[in-house]
Every structure is written in C-alpha cells, then in structure tokens.
Design an enzyme around this catalytic site. Structure first.
Site, PDB file in Angstrom:
ATOM      1  CG  ASP A  71      -8.091  -4.757   1.354  1.00 31.70           C
ATOM      2  OD1 ASP A  71      -9.013  -4.298   2.061  1.00 31.70           O
ATOM      3  OD2 ASP A  71      -8.057  -4.623   0.115  1.00 31.70           O
ATOM      4  CE1 TYR A  95      -3.598  -2.540   0.513  1.00 32.77           C
ATOM      5  CE2 TYR A  95      -4.678  -0.486   1.099  1.00 32.77           C
ATOM      6  CZ  TYR A  95      -4.750  -1.812   0.724  1.00 32.77           C
ATOM      7  OH  TYR A  95      -5.976  -2.393   0.565  1.00 32.77           O
ATOM      8  CG  ASP A 113     -13.607  -7.212   1.920  1.00 33.65           C
ATOM      9  OD1 ASP A 113     -13.471  -6.496   2.935  1.00 33.65           O
ATOM     10  OD2 ASP A 113     -13.993  -6.765   0.821  1.00 33.65           O
ATOM     11  CE  LYS A 162       1.558 -16.995  -2.610  1.00 31.26           C
ATOM     12  NZ  LYS A 162       1.138 -18.342  -3.100  1.00 31.26           N
ATOM     13  CG  ASP A 194      -1.861 -19.758  -1.696  1.00 30.50           C
ATOM     14  OD1 ASP A 194      -1.261 -19.856  -0.606  1.00 30.50           O
ATOM     15  OD2 ASP A 194      -1.482 -20.345  -2.729  1.00 30.50           O
TER      16      ASP A 194
HETATM   17  C1  IPM Z   1     -10.479  -1.393   3.766  1.00 28.00           C
HETATM   18  C2  IPM Z   1     -10.718  -0.720   2.429  1.00 28.00           C
HETATM   19  C3  IPM Z   1      -9.575   0.266   2.195  1.00 28.00           C
HETATM   20  C4  IPM Z   1      -8.309  -0.529   2.017  1.00 28.00           C
HETATM   21  C5  IPM Z   1      -9.797   1.258   1.048  1.00 28.00           C
HETATM   22  C6  IPM Z   1     -11.095   2.009   1.176  1.00 28.00           C
HETATM   23  C7  IPM Z   1      -8.645   2.205   0.926  1.00 28.00           C
HETATM   24  O1  IPM Z   1     -10.848  -1.671   1.444  1.00 28.00           O
HETATM   25  O2  IPM Z   1     -10.367  -0.676   4.774  1.00 28.00           O
HETATM   26  O3  IPM Z   1     -10.419  -2.619   3.805  1.00 28.00           O
HETATM   27  O4  IPM Z   1      -8.008  -1.020   0.918  1.00 28.00           O
HETATM   28  O5  IPM Z   1      -7.587  -0.669   3.001  1.00 28.00           O
HETATM   29 MG    MG Z   2     -10.909  -3.668   2.170  1.00 30.67          MG
END
Ligand code: IPM
Ligand code: MG
Length: 367
Positions: free
Chosen positions: A248, A142, A252, A192, A224
């Site tokens: 990230d 990032y 999710d 990884k 993975d």
């Molecule tokens: C998260 C989001 C952020 C990230 C974005 C909005 C910059 O996806 O907080 O998970 O990628 O970290």
């Molecule tokens: Mg995210």
C-alpha cells in the site's frame, strides 16, 4: 459466443466522473471494432451506504462473483468519516477483495515521457521508468486476527495482527515470478525480516518459489530500504513483490515518481474461474478525491488504463490494451493536460470529458 461481462462500480467522489469516460471507451470498442461487452452497473462504498445502509450489498457481491471482470472507480469521502468502522465505504472494497480472493494486486508505475518533468524527482531518475509492484491483497495486517480496540486496565488498546501463511506467500510469489518472466526477469521481494517473523517466513518462501524460476534474478530488500532505493534510483527495479501494508505504502510512493497519481491503473487478480479467466477487479490507484469531485476536473486516465489492464489480463486482448495505452501516450505527447498534470503552468486545463474526447480521438486515429 456470449459477450464478456463487466460489472462497473463507479463508487464515490470522482469515481462516477472518471468511469463515465471509461464507458465511452468501452462503447468505442463495440462501435468501431465490434468488441461488445455486457456492461452492468451497481453501487459500492458511500453510494451503496446511502442507498442501502451498507457499503456493498450481498446482491452486488454475488454479481461481482459472476462477471468476467469488475471495474471500480473509487470509494470514500469525508461525509462518511463519522460512520461506524464496519460500514465505512472502504469496507465495501475490502470485502470485494477478500471474498473474490484477489490475492495479487498489480500496480504498474510507468513514467510517460511527456510527464517526466512533472515528477518531483529529476528527469534522469524517472524518464523511461517502468516498474510493477505486486502487492499481496487479501491477507497480512489488513485482515489478520485478533484485531480491534479492547480495554486493558484503565486504557484502551488498538490491535491488528500481521499474519501470513506459507500458501498465501507462495501464490503471490508465483504470480510475481510469472510476471517477471514476461518482463525484465528481475524480482525484488520486500519485507522486514530483520524485525518480523512474518518477514522471515516471507523471505524463505519467496526464495523457495524462486528455485522454479532460475531465469529470474531474485533479490531481497528490507521494505524501509526499498522505499529509499525507490526514490534514489527506481530504474534498478523491474518487478517488486511485497505484502499488503508495505505494498500500500510503496505503491503510492512509486506512483508519485511518475508525476501524478491520476495516471496509474491497477489490477487485482485471483485464481482462474471455470472459463479460465482469473477472478479480477480493476481500479485506478487514486482515491475518490472529494475535494474536486463533481467539478469535471478529475483525470480519467488512470481509470481508462485500468480498463486497458482488463483487456490484457481478463480478456486476452493484449493488442487492444496496447491500443488504449498508445492512445493515452499520444494524448499526453500532444500536450493534453487535466489540472493534475499542469501544476504551476498557467494554461487552462482540460475537463474530465475533454480528456475523454482526446483519448477517443487518438483511438479513432489508431484505426
Ligand atoms: C489502496 C487504498 C485502499 C487500501 C483503501 C481505500 C482501503 O489505499 O487501494 O491502496 O488501503 O488498500
Ligand atoms: Mg493505498
């Protein structure tokens, strides 16, 4: 004694709607329990860009550095897709994370029993799930340099760099081990190391830190394979520690195990300030959901639970955090549902503020 201070940054899309419900909960603590916070509010993301031409002004940045905790709604929206990369709404959030040095991002994935059938996985697999992902938040691909889009011969090349120093890995590993000590004493580190040198170093440093935590069972997994194991049998995990990008993705994934992204809070923590409290920013894991923004449809629970995390991690009010979490559990057990928690079910969903009403009623009942 001065009241603890909170800076509220509602942001874009559904951010302001869900944050309005959090403000009601904050007021409830003041009115009913005499726990008063000094609350100020400011702009971030697209909202800040519209007003000031930047997704985060220097004034807001300094304010964020001064308060005890920041609560953020969400940033972004299709309207801002055309903007130059450097002023996109997301840059505001990334600047907060970086300049506040919020290196440990705590993303719990907890499956509320009332919602276990709502997951895309079988009830068995998710019922009772309670895991914590610790995502490194201020480094890795990032932020690594070099980065950019350059010309090379007759074409362009997009470049980002995965980069981790030993100390960056060390501090997030310590945070994860400390959490594991307070939970199930199991930590799985994901990278990884089979293809990335940064992963090799990551594994080495986490192992070294682990020597100071003999009571925590440490394991390593390629990220993975970790994704696969998270969907196969997520309850094998307690705490997971991983880098910025894998975190990230995996958070999710973990969020969806619980049935709805609209349920999950997060805390981003840095080093302790002079008053002993960690630098901290709390935000829901979900985004700005522009498709439903402004319609009163959004689920405020993730944002409400983010405030509960603030009570626990910034203000040492664990009992009060539990009070909010129990109120949410009660509300769900009683069948209250915003649209995201109904799926194909035909009945009418609660609006954002009706869900707020239900949580407040459950808080009242807890007294
Ligand atoms: C998260 C989001 C952020 C990230 C974005 C909005 C910059 O996806 O907080 O998970 O990628 O970290
Ligand atoms: Mg995210």
């Amino acid at each position: 004694m001065t009241n603890p201070s909170l800076l509220i940054l509602p942001g874009d899309g559904i951010g302001p709607e869900v944050m309005a419900e959090v403000r009601r909960i904050i007021d409830w603590f003041g009115d009913r329990l005499g726990l008063t916070f000094d609350v100020s509010e400011d702009l971030v993301g697209g909202a800040a860009y519209d007003a000031h031409g930047t997704p985060l002004t220097d004034a807001t940045m300094s304010r964020a550095q001064e308060v005890d905790a920041v609560l953020l709604g969400a940033v972004g929206g299709p309207k801002y897709d055309v903007l130059d990369f450097s002023v996109k709404p997301e840059r505001g959030l990334l600047r907060l994370r970086k300049e506040m040095d919020l290196f440990a991002n705590l993303r719990p994935a907890q499956c509320f029993d009332a919602l276990a059938d709502f997951s895309s996985l079988k009830r068995d697999v998710v019922a009772g799930l309670d895991i914590m992902i610790v995502r490194e938040l201020t480094s890795g691909v990032y932020f690594g340099e070099p980065r950019g889009i350059i010309e090379e011969g007759n074409e362009r090349v997009g470049i980002n760099t995965q980069r981790y120093t030993e100390s960056e890995i060390d501090r997030v590993a310590c945070a994860a081990f400390e959490l594991a000590m307070k939970r199930g004493r199991k930590l799985c580190s994901m990278e990884k190391a089979n293809v990335m040198e940064s992963g090799v170093l990551w594994r080495e440093v986490v192992t070294r830190v682990g020597a100071d935590y003999p009571d925590v069972e440490l394991s390593h997994m390629y990220a993975d394979a970790g994704a696969m194991q998270l969907t196969r049998w997520p309850k094998q995990f307690d705490v997971i520690v991983t880098d910025n990008l894998f975190g990230d993705l995996l958070s999710d994934l973990a969020a969806m195990l619980t049935g709805s992204l609209g349920m999950l809070p997060s805390a981003s923590l840095g080093a302790p300030m002079a008053n002993g409290r960690p630098k901290a920013l709390y935000e829901p894991v979900h985004g700005s959901a522009p498709d439903i923004a402004g319609q009163g449809k959004a689920n405020p629970i993730a944002c409400i639970l983010s405030f509960a995390m603030a009570l626990r991690y910034s203000f040492d009010m664990g009992d009060e955090a539990t009070r909010v979490e129990k109120a949410v559990e009660r509300v769900l057990a009683d069948g209250h549902r915003t649209a995201d928690l109904l799926g194909e079910e035909g009945r009418a969903p609660l609006s954002t503020s009706e869900m707020g009403d239900a949580v407040i009623a459950a808080l009242d009942a807890s007294l």
